[in-house]
Write a protein that holds these residues in place. Sequence first.
Motif, PDB file in Angstrom:
ATOM      1  N   ARG A   1     -44.257 -25.529  -7.133  1.00  0.00           N
ATOM      2  CA  ARG A   1     -44.512 -26.506  -8.056  1.00  0.00           C
ATOM      3  C   ARG A   1     -44.653 -28.140  -8.123  1.00  0.00           C
ATOM      4  O   ARG A   1     -45.075 -28.895  -8.158  1.00  0.00           O
ATOM      5  CB  ARG A   1     -43.522 -25.995  -9.258  1.00  0.00           C
TER       6      ARG A   1
ATOM      7  N   ASP B   1     -42.204 -13.854  -7.391  1.00  0.00           N
ATOM      8  CA  ASP B   1     -42.050 -14.879  -6.208  1.00  0.00           C
ATOM      9  C   ASP B   1     -40.869 -14.907  -5.924  1.00  0.00           C
ATOM     10  O   ASP B   1     -39.648 -14.656  -6.800  1.00  0.00           O
ATOM     11  CB  ASP B   1     -42.003 -16.417  -7.045  1.00  0.00           C
TER      12      ASP B   1
ATOM     13  N   SER C   1     -39.507 -22.061  -3.938  1.00  0.00           N
ATOM     14  CA  SER C   1     -40.439 -21.820  -4.514  1.00  0.00           C
ATOM     15  C   SER C   1     -40.158 -23.508  -5.592  1.00  0.00           C
ATOM     16  O   SER C   1     -41.973 -23.105  -6.526  1.00  0.00           O
ATOM     17  CB  SER C   1     -39.626 -20.773  -5.972  1.00  0.00           C
ATOM     18  N   LYS C   2     -39.466 -23.719  -6.095  1.00  0.00           N
ATOM     19  CA  LYS C   2     -39.878 -25.116  -6.572  1.00  0.00           C
ATOM     20  C   LYS C   2     -40.451 -26.339  -5.904  1.00  0.00           C
ATOM     21  O   LYS C   2     -41.704 -26.685  -6.196  1.00  0.00           O
ATOM     22  CB  LYS C   2     -37.992 -25.623  -6.881  1.00  0.00           C
TER      23      LYS C   2
ATOM     24  N   SER D   1     -37.406 -17.160 -12.833  1.00  0.00           N
ATOM     25  CA  SER D   1     -38.726 -15.850 -13.041  1.00  0.00           C
ATOM     26  C   SER D   1     -39.151 -16.319 -14.773  1.00  0.00           C
ATOM     27  O   SER D   1     -38.134 -16.429 -15.791  1.00  0.00           O
ATOM     28  CB  SER D   1     -38.082 -14.281 -12.873  1.00  0.00           C
TER      29      SER D   1
ATOM     30  N   ARG E   1     -40.354 -19.580 -12.107  1.00  0.00           N
ATOM     31  CA  ARG E   1     -41.293 -19.211 -11.288  1.00  0.00           C
ATOM     32  C   ARG E   1     -41.998 -17.816 -11.497  1.00  0.00           C
ATOM     33  O   ARG E   1     -41.493 -17.611 -12.277  1.00  0.00           O
ATOM     34  CB  ARG E   1     -40.629 -18.547 -10.190  1.00  0.00           C
TER      35      ARG E   1
END
Length: 156
Positions: A89, A78, A85-86, A46, A74
């Motif tokens: 991005r 999130d 999450s990855k 995070s 993140r």
Amino acid sequence: MDDDTGLDFFNKAANCAASKIDEYCFRYLCFKCSGGLKLHFITARSEIIEVATINFIQEKTKLIYGKEFTISFRPSTDLLPPHKSKEIRIAAMLQNNKKIALAIDDDDLCLQMYHSKGIPAIKWQNGMLPSKVIEEYGESIGSLLGKKGVITPCQN
């Protein structure tokens, strides 16, 4: 343990002084960067621990943030699984025409996500040398291994 308690524990423990950098992975990344690649971490950590994590990486590797590596955290809101999450991005990077030459991760779902995007990926578990890396370096693997316990900064 609920999600908040688990994340709080992780955030407090992630950058503790006793933690170490996997020296073989670090050396491998240095070899890759010496060929002109740029090092960018996409972490499930995070943004709450962004400064502590950047300081940890700089202290343990002697790399300089913004010059020798960048990192994507993140958002604190999130709560998606790491691979999701990855993925968000990664999608943004690809949409911005960034080329991703290689991903290294220890999570099988993250590796599957990278492969689904056409990104070569290696599973790396702390302290282990993946067979793909051994195959890549062949008889010159000794230059990657170097002296045990000695980590030198990347030469970009």
